[in-house]
Structure formats: C-alpha cells, structure tokens
Scaffold this motif. Structure first.
Motif, short mmCIF file in Angstrom:
data_model
loop_
_atom_site.label_atom_id
_atom_site.label_comp_id
_atom_site.label_asym_id
_atom_site.label_seq_id
_atom_site.Cartn_x
_atom_site.Cartn_y
_atom_site.Cartn_z
N LEU A 211 0.21 -6.24 -5.97
CA LEU A 211 -0.65 -4.90 -5.46
C LEU A 211 0.37 -4.72 -4.48
O LEU A 211 0.64 -5.14 -3.35
N GLY A 212 0.83 -3.36 -4.33
CA GLY A 212 1.71 -2.63 -3.42
C GLY A 212 1.35 -1.27 -3.19
O GLY A 212 0.51 -0.62 -4.02
N ALA A 213 1.98 -0.70 -2.31
CA ALA A 213 1.60 0.67 -1.94
C ALA A 213 2.19 1.70 -2.70
O ALA A 213 3.58 1.35 -3.41
N HIS A 214 1.52 2.81 -3.12
CA HIS A 214 2.12 3.70 -3.73
C HIS A 214 2.80 4.76 -2.98
O HIS A 214 2.31 5.18 -2.04
N ALA A 215 4.11 5.08 -3.09
CA ALA A 215 4.77 6.19 -2.63
C ALA A 215 4.67 6.39 -1.28
O ALA A 215 4.57 7.11 -0.46
N LEU B 258 6.49 0.95 -10.03
CA LEU B 258 5.54 1.69 -10.05
C LEU B 258 5.51 2.67 -8.87
O LEU B 258 4.78 3.74 -8.86
N ALA B 259 5.53 2.08 -7.79
CA ALA B 259 5.38 2.96 -6.66
C ALA B 259 6.14 4.10 -6.59
O ALA B 259 5.70 5.18 -5.76
N ALA B 260 7.12 4.34 -7.42
CA ALA B 260 8.25 5.47 -7.39
C ALA B 260 7.52 6.57 -8.44
O ALA B 260 8.17 7.69 -8.45
N ARG B 261 6.67 6.26 -9.33
CA ARG B 261 5.92 7.11 -10.14
C ARG B 261 5.02 8.00 -9.38
O ARG B 261 4.47 7.82 -8.24
N ALA B 262 4.54 8.99 -10.07
CA ALA B 262 3.85 10.39 -9.69
C ALA B 262 2.42 9.83 -9.25
O ALA B 262 1.96 10.24 -8.33
N LEU C 93 14.90 4.32 -6.78
CA LEU C 93 14.15 3.20 -6.54
C LEU C 93 14.69 2.62 -4.95
O LEU C 93 14.07 2.19 -4.35
N ARG C 94 15.64 3.28 -4.24
CA ARG C 94 16.08 3.07 -3.20
C ARG C 94 15.59 4.12 -2.28
O ARG C 94 16.07 4.07 -0.92
#
Length: 524
Positions: free
Chosen positions: A313-317, A407-411, A520-521
């Motif tokens: 589980l990680g932060a989104h955006a 996944l964090a980089a997705r909308a 991703l960076r």
C-alpha cells in the motif's frame, strides 16, 4: 457466539484463533490472581469461563470458577479431576478458602490442572468479563487484557475502518466515551458526538438488547447496536452507523468489538496492547531478511499454512502516504477483515501478509479503501501471487514496492495485480537505475525537457499519450481532447525539434523508454 458465560453450570463454546493462553489472564490485572499450584505448567489455552457445577462438566480449555467460600477437600478434588477429564485450563478459588488439610500442590499435580487464587476484591462476574474481553480481543490481536488510555479510541477507529461506518462507544448512561468516523457522517451521528451523549431518538431502543441487533431510526436510517457485557449487566454500547460497503459480518464484528471493550469497564487501565507491534516486527524481519515466515506463522498459530499473499500500500500521486504512526491502526483493521493478517510499514509503504484463500483481490481492495482513510489520502495497492517460502516473500516485496510507484503515477488510485504489472515494474527498475546513471535519460528529449515555455511539457504529454494509445494518433488525440490534426501537427513538430524519426523502431522504442522513466521519476 458466546465465549464466556458465568451462569451456574453453563459452559461455552469455541476456541478462537489465535488462542488466548492462561498466562495472559494471570498478568492482565495486577493483584487479581495468584498461582497456588502450577501443576504441569500454566501455559494452557483459554477459551472461556464457567461456574463449577458437578452435574455439568466444564468445556475444553475453560476456566473453572469455584465460588464456594469454604469448599470441602472432597469437592475440590472432584472439581480438579473433572476439569482434568475435560481438558480445562485451570481451577480458580477464592484466596484463603482452602481447607488446612488439603494438599493443593499434590492434587493439582496428579490432575494436571493448575489452581489459581483470586483476591477478595474481585467478583466472579468480573473474571468472566475479563476472559470474554481477552478472547474477543484476540480476534483483533490484543495481547493484553489491560488496555491503554487511548486504546478505546484505537478500537473504535479500527472497527470504523473495517465496518465502513461511524462507530461510537458509550457507557451505560449512553455518554460517548470514544468514536471514529472514517468518512462523511449523518446528522444524528454528528449530534451524538457533539453532545457527547446518545440522542433520545436512540436511547429507548437500547434497553432490551442483549446481543448485536439492527434498529431503524426514523429520519436517520438503520443503526447496528451491540451491548458491552460486563458480567450480567450492560456496561455500555457500541453503535455503528453503516456505510455503503459495510459487510454482512458487521453484527459479529461489532459484537466482538463490544466484548473486547468490556476490559475498560472492569478495572483501571494499565499496561499495553502490543500484538500489533509484535506482528509488525516479525513481518518486518521477514521482509528485511532477519526473520522467517515460519516464525510469523507460529505466532499466528498457522504453522501448517503453505501459501501466503503479500500486498503493498502506497501513496497515490504524492498525496500523503503511509507513515509508521498509522501502522497499528492498519494492522488492527486488516485483522478485522482477516484475523491472520500481519502489517508492517517500511519506507512509506505498508505491507500486509495473509494466508492465501479464494478472493484475495476483494480483501486487498477493501483494505486499500479503509487504509486510505487512516492515512489521510488516496492510496494504491498491489497484490502478489501465492507465496510459499521466506525467499518468495522477500523477492516479491521488492517488486511490490516498484509496483506502488507504477500505480501511484496513474490517474486514479486502484488495486492492481503484480502479475499484470510486471512489464511496468521492469521499467520502474530501470528508473531506479537511472538515478545512479542519469545519462540514460539524456538524448533527443533534452530539447523539450529544457524548454522553459509551456510548449516543452505539452509536447512531452503528447508523446506519453501517443505511447499509451499504442501509437494510435486518433485515440491519443481523444485522450488529450484535441483535434486529430492538431495532434498530428504536434508529432511533426516534435520530430523536427528533436531531430528524430518516429517511424524508426529503435528511435521510437528509446524515446518511449525515456518518457516512461521520466514519468516514474516525477515527470517533466
């Protein structure tokens, strides 16, 4: 499900997993219990409590309470022998009540049943309540029967996350002791919390309740109410205002929450609930290479389990994230949804390990949504394949960490499957490599990256959209909401500015790889 009953002759039911052990009862309240005779040892399972009745043998792993103020030696011998045949946990007598000619050490040793003495200040119903609290609390991983001062709020918060609703815990006078609201709450719940007392609209419906039950409040909708049992009386109530995703198991879960909360009503709080920390440290050790899957499985009383699932589980955006201070809340919430789950936070990512079973994706998605409320922002999650060894778990851990970045980089925040994300995870691995070797990102795109005008970012967005659409200009234009001709013109300008040929397969592949590594960076 009744796990403790103090009524004469009544014996109870089911031993929970993980099992409560007798030493937890002895150490749960300072000054309550003394070990008069350890027999063959006090490290025995404890599933409930029952009053001694010669006509009704106790159940397996029961605590047998002998309330007689002056029991005869023959009665005590019979009680111990009966307890031995039933595989009871221990016999409890009142302090100072044993006959002078009764050799309790010898009789207890022959029977193989330990004997405990309880102080004069402790009522038999209080013992029953404490045992119930221990057994019910074991469902949530509570390792102590003496809760911390803030523990009642933690219990309410974990219940609210698992049940997808607002939870309020009250005393017998319906005064609010603790509450947790995972999302938007209705007017009645708001009024309850602000007034610190249950409104009149609810009070009259609480009186006859002995088990968890649904009630309907005109103008406010349904409420699930579970009485908090303290011996033969109701010490308070647990009230749930359900949400859209409240599970069908809500009456059972809220009933267990109420039973565990009873520990707050029978003695002054002391000690610490540390099961969250113990499981977290075992899982942390497993993931970092200093522990083993076998040690964690033994702690969960699941030594024979062969297949496990790990989720991250990680932060989104960049909207917050998972920090160590929410580890215990997430751990307890995960165990409410799956009693054998363990949770640990490593490097702003939470990992949850649980036995593989049908429907792991549904568990992962439900936990992601609840964890987001505790973390204070949207989260993404990724689920592993079934794993069998410590090496499998550690290998998958690194991939799941990269999958969170993908996944964090997705909308939108979602729960993904690692099997579907492996190609993207490979690119994420290369993005990590580019940190040490930044020259991998240099080349034709430098013209756009170093352009301080909005044009540079606009053209990079154009390339990303084109690659995401499989190099289909029509689909990419629709995604960016621009005319197809406008989009094609942008591609032509990119070719001219960067001195590249997008029809060349190698140039196109290199360009796409660099664009995705940049995303991703952190983007442009």
């Amino acid at each position: 499900m009744t796990v403790v009953d103090n009524r004469p002759g009544e014996s109870t039911g089911v031993l929970p997993l993980p099992a409560v052990r007798l030493p937890r009862l002895v150490g749960a309240r300072r000054g309550w219990f003394t070990v008069l005779a350890p027999a063959t040892g006090i490290d025995k399972p404890l599933s409930g409590a029952t009053i001694w009745d010669p006509a009704r043998p106790p159940g397996r792993h029961q605590l047998v309470l002998v309330p007689a103020p002056r029991p005869a030696a023959a009665e005590l011998t019979e009680a111990l022998e009966t307890a031995a045949r039933a595989d009871a946990a221990a016999l409890v007598v009142r302090e100072g009540c044993l006959p002078r000619d009764f050799d309790v050490t010898a009789v207890a040793a022959r029977a193989g049943v330990p004997v405990l003495a309880v102080g004069e200040q402790v009522g038999w119903e209080e013992i029953g309540t404490l045992v119930r609290a221990l057994v019910s609390g074991a469902r949530f991983g509570a390792r102590s029967g003496a809760p911390t001062a803030s523990g009642l709020y933690e219990l309410a918060e974990s219940a609210a996350l698992a049940l997808d609703g607002a939870v309020v815990l009250t005393d017998a006078g319906l005064r609010v002791l603790a509450f947790a609201c995972p999302g938007t709450v209705d007017d009645l719940t708001t009024k309850t919390i602000l007034a610190r007392r249950v409104p009149v609209a609810l009070r009259d419906q609480f009186a006859p309740m002995r088990t968890a039950a649904w009630i309907d409040v005109p103008g406010a909708g349904p409420r699930l109410v579970a009485p908090i049992p303290v011996g033969h009386v109701v010490g308070g109530y647990a009230v749930l205002a359900p949400g859209a995703d409240t599970p069908d198991s809500a009456p059972r879960v809220l009933g267990d929450v109420a039973a565990a909360a009873a520990a707050w009503f029978i003695d002054e709080p002391a000690g610490r609930d540390d099961e969250d920390a113990v499981r977290a440290e075992l899982l942390r050790g497993l993931l970092t290479g200093t522990g083993s899957l076998e040690a964690l499985a033994d702690r969960l009383d699941r030594p024979g389990t062969r297949r496990w699932c790990l989720m991250s589980l990680g932060a989104h955006a960049k909207t917050g994230g998972v920090t160590p201070d929410v580890e215990r809340v997430l751990g307890r919430c995960a165990r409410m949804l799956n009693p054998d789950a363990s949770t640990a936070v490593l490097g702003a990512v939470a990992y949850v390990l649980f036995p593989a079973a049908p429907g792991p994706a549904a568990f992962a998605e439900r936990l992601r949504q609840r964890a987001a409320r505790a973390a204070g922002g949207p989260l993404v999650a990724c689920l592993s394949r079934p794993l069998e060894t410590s090496q499998d778990v550690r290998a998958e851990c690194g991939l799941l960490r990269r999958a969170v970045d993908v996944l964090a980089a997705r909308a939108e925040p979602v729960t993904g499957d690692l099997a579907d994300l492996r190609p993207h995870v490979l690119i994420a691995e290369l993005a990590g490599l580019a940190t040490d070797h930044p020259q991998l990102l240099h080349g034709a795109l430098d013209v756009l990256r170093h352009d301080d005008s909005p044009r540079g970012a606009e053209y990079l967005d154009t390339l990303l959209s084109w690659f995401d659409a499989g190099c289909d200009a029509t689909r990419a234009a629709a995604a960016l909401r621009v005319h197809r001709n406008t989009f094609r013109y942008r591609l032509q300008r990119i070719e001219k500015l960067c001195a590249i040929d997008l029809d060349d397969a190698v140039q196109r592949f290199t360009l796409e790889l660099q664009v995705r590594l940049l995303v991703l960076r952190g983007g442009w």
